[in-house]
Design an enzyme around this catalytic site. Structure first.
Site, short mmCIF file in Angstrom:
data_model
loop_
_atom_site.label_atom_id
_atom_site.label_comp_id
_atom_site.label_asym_id
_atom_site.label_seq_id
_atom_site.Cartn_x
_atom_site.Cartn_y
_atom_site.Cartn_z
N ASP A 1 0.81 -1.21 0.00
CA ASP A 1 0.00 0.00 0.00
C ASP A 1 0.85 1.27 0.00
O ASP A 1 0.47 2.28 -0.59
CB ASP A 1 -0.93 0.01 1.21
N GLY A 2 2.00 1.23 0.69
CA GLY A 2 2.86 2.42 0.73
C GLY A 2 3.35 2.82 -0.66
O GLY A 2 3.33 3.99 -1.02
N ASN B 1 -5.29 9.06 1.59
CA ASN B 1 -5.80 8.10 2.57
C ASN B 1 -6.29 8.77 3.86
O ASN B 1 -7.40 8.53 4.31
CB ASN B 1 -4.75 7.04 2.89
N GLU B 2 -5.46 9.63 4.46
CA GLU B 2 -5.85 10.20 5.74
C GLU B 2 -5.05 11.46 6.05
O GLU B 2 -3.95 11.66 5.53
CB GLU B 2 -5.60 9.17 6.86
N ASP C 1 -4.92 12.61 22.18
CA ASP C 1 -3.68 12.59 21.41
C ASP C 1 -3.86 13.13 20.00
O ASP C 1 -2.87 13.49 19.35
CB ASP C 1 -3.12 11.17 21.34
N THR D 1 -9.07 1.34 5.99
CA THR D 1 -8.62 0.00 6.39
C THR D 1 -7.34 0.02 7.22
O THR D 1 -6.93 -1.01 7.74
CB THR D 1 -8.35 -0.88 5.15
N ALA D 2 -6.69 1.17 7.33
CA ALA D 2 -5.36 1.21 7.92
C ALA D 2 -5.38 1.78 9.34
O ALA D 2 -5.97 1.21 10.24
CB ALA D 2 -4.44 2.02 7.00
N ASN E 1 -6.90 4.15 10.74
CA ASN E 1 -8.27 4.35 11.21
C ASN E 1 -8.83 3.10 11.87
O ASN E 1 -9.46 3.17 12.94
CB ASN E 1 -9.14 4.77 10.03
#
Length: 252
Positions: free
Chosen positions: A41-42, A113-114, A143, A154-155, A157
């Site tokens: 994925d990276g 993604n985020e 935090d 999917t990661a 999160n």
């Protein structure tokens, strides 16, 4: 057909890159019809960020052995051309963060993604959060926060207990990182038209940073987070790869 290959630095991916580029050729991304990634994925996310500057440049990701590759297709070499032509195209939203730092400097970051807001020091962050400018802002101690697209759901999160969003849906997830207050906090599913305004309270003593795959900005004082109105990227999904379709609730 012109293909730009991108591969993980791992030996297996580099060996596959040599084989694939020898069979299909290697073209600069700006001149290619497709970007094909080899790894996990990276590697795929790096290629998708590269495609941000090249509208409509589709990315086909293949996972190698040992890679999770939750949104990567299975790895094969012999029928790549046919797979690229037959693949489903999924338009992915791009998140945008308009950031003001404590010193007054403004910056913009993009994420596929985020977007992660998190504390920089031992003290927890104190954030004032408003959605669409409606109602009273919520004061959050913890935090940090993560704003996630369906692709990113999917990661990180998921490790935080956030919801899994269907790929292709018009949704975003807002998930907390070790939220202490309010005690009733839980992850929130938002429309992808939502706009989040975040102000860092006592930023000098409780500094906060914003991080995406493309970069990190330290010592922010406020930020506006939203889906970019004029940017998308295209992910190619192999129709026969059920392992990719199922986690996102899609039928390829």
């Amino acid at each position: 057909m012109k293909i730009a290959f991108r591969a993980s630095p791992k030996p297996g991916a580099q060996g596959a890159l040599k084989e694939l580029s020898g069979r299909y050729g290697q073209t600069p991304a700006a001149e290619a019809d497709f970007i094909v990634t080899i790894g996990g994925d990276g590697t795929a996310l790096e290629a998708l960020h590269e495609a941000l500057t090249m509208p409509a440049k589709p990315v086909f990701a293949m996972r190698t052995d040992g890679s999770v590759g939750s949104f990567c297709n299975s790895f094969r070499t012999h029928d790549l051309t046919e797979r690229l032509h037959a693949a489903s195209r999924v338009q992915l939203p791009v998140l945008q963060a308009e950031i003001e730092q404590a010193g007054g400097r403004s910056q913009v970051l993009f994420a596929i993604n985020e977007i992660v807001l998190n504390r920089q020091v031992f003290q927890q962050a104190k954030l004032k959060v408003a959605v669409d400018g409606e109602g009273d802002p919520m004061i959050i101690n913890g935090d940090g926060l993560v704003l996630t697209t369906p692709l990113g759901s999917t990661a990180f999160n998921r490790t935080l207990g956030g919801p899994l969003l269907p790929l292709g849906s018009s949704l975003l997830a807002l998930t907390g990182i070790a939220i202490r207050r309010p005690a009733v906090w839980s992850p929130v599913v938002l429309s992808d038209h939502a706009i989040l305004d975040v102000e860092v309270i006592a930023a000098a003593h409780r500094p906060v940073q914003i991080a995406t795959t493309s970069g990190t900005v330290l010592n922010i004082s406020r930020a506006r987070l939203f889906r970019s109105p004029d940017r998308t990227v295209t992910l190619l999904v192999d129709r026969e790869d059920e392992s990719l379709c199922t986690p996102f609730g899609r039928q390829c």
